[in-house]
Design an enzyme around this catalytic site. Structure first.
Site, short mmCIF file in Angstrom:
data_model
loop_
_atom_site.label_atom_id
_atom_site.label_comp_id
_atom_site.label_asym_id
_atom_site.label_seq_id
_atom_site.Cartn_x
_atom_site.Cartn_y
_atom_site.Cartn_z
N HIS A 130 38.44 13.86 39.86
CA HIS A 130 39.49 15.22 39.47
C HIS A 130 40.35 15.36 40.90
O HIS A 130 39.73 15.70 41.54
CB HIS A 130 38.44 16.60 38.93
CG HIS A 130 39.81 17.30 38.45
ND1 HIS A 130 39.81 18.09 38.61
CD2 HIS A 130 39.58 17.66 37.15
CE1 HIS A 130 40.75 19.24 37.98
NE2 HIS A 130 40.59 18.56 36.40
N GLU B 267 45.24 12.65 33.58
CA GLU B 267 45.65 14.16 33.83
C GLU B 267 46.57 14.31 34.61
O GLU B 267 46.49 14.45 36.19
CB GLU B 267 44.36 15.33 33.92
CG GLU B 267 43.15 15.30 33.71
CD GLU B 267 41.66 16.33 34.10
OE1 GLU B 267 42.17 16.76 32.93
OE2 GLU B 267 41.73 16.67 34.89
P1 PGA Z 1 43.62 23.01 32.06
O1 PGA Z 1 42.08 21.98 33.33
O2 PGA Z 1 42.79 22.39 30.81
O3 PGA Z 1 43.26 24.13 32.49
O4 PGA Z 1 44.51 22.48 32.10
C1 PGA Z 1 42.47 20.79 32.93
C2 PGA Z 1 41.35 19.87 34.06
O5 PGA Z 1 42.41 19.83 35.26
O6 PGA Z 1 40.30 18.95 33.74
#
Ligand code: PGA
Length: 215
Positions: A93, A142
């Site tokens: 992450h 992401e």
């Molecule tokens: P968010 O986070 O949905 O608050 O943008 C997603 C993540 O960091 O996995």
């Protein structure tokens, strides 16, 4: 089948987790359509596991695992400790890459350990420059700007970036970054997007349910 991964991050205590589940477990989950993976902080894994043990299509994931094996690594949680407890683990992450300096090499070690102990990695990348271990099945793309900002990346752009990623064959591609009930349908309409990694919108059971119950 679409996957909905709830990443609670460093939120919730035991009482809050139980309350979340007491609500969420009253909602019907379409077995043909959705698979939910709840990723609570480590100390809450076992109580969450107990609560979901009879629930269909709800699985458990860890948010991280140690890059060390079993042994003298105080404070670490090894793949062996997690095995039999969780089905999935989030690896790479962007918050861990940034706050804990996790790099490609370390993430590869974690991936190997997870695989060795039959825990399926959900491997996160920020863009096409992050290396994807070819043994992973789940990739969560992401973009940094979209995480926790309320500014999700439009589906067209997500698909453009997907083209540039070195995805393993037969992988599942997830999007993460301010996914919520208001924007989920545009991604879910695409057969190229297999689900979401959801942070903020997963903290409330009804918000999370509405993100997945779009049909
Ligand atoms: P968010 O986070 O949905 O608050 O943008 C997603 C993540 O960091 O996995």
């Amino acid at each position: 089948m679409k996957y909905f991964i709830a990443n609670w991050k460093a939120n919730k205590n035991l009482a809050e987790a139980i309350k979340w589940l007491d609500t969420f477990l009253t909602f019907p989950i379409s077995s043909d359509y959705s698979k939910v993976v709840i990723c609570p902080p480590h100390p809450l894994l076992y109580p969450v596991k107990e609560k979901i043990k009879n629930a269909k299509n709800i699985y458990l994931g860890a948010q991280d695992l140690s890059s060390f094996g079993e042994g003298s690594y105080t404070g670490e949680v090894s793949a062996k400790t997690l095995s039999g407890m969780v089905d999935y683990v989030i690896i790479g992450h962007s918050e861990r890459r940034k706050n804990f300096n996790e790099n490609d090499e370390l993430l590869l070690k974690k991936t190997h350990l997870a695989k060795q102990f039959r825990i399926e990695p959900i491997f996160c990348v920020r863009d096409e420059n992050d290396k994807i271990p070819q043994e992973v099945q789940f990739i969560a793309y992401e973009p940094i700007f979209a995480i926790g900002s309320g500014d999700n990346q439009p589906v067209q752009k997500v698909l453009e970036v997907k083209q540039k990623l070195q995805l393993p064959k037969q992988s599942f591609f997830l999007y993460g970054g301010s996914a919520n009930k208001n924007n989920a349908s545009s991604y879910l309409a695409s057969p190229e997007i297999n689900g979401f990694l959801v942070g903020t919108a997963s903290l409330d059971p009804l918000e999370f349910y509405r993100t997945l119950a779009q049909e």
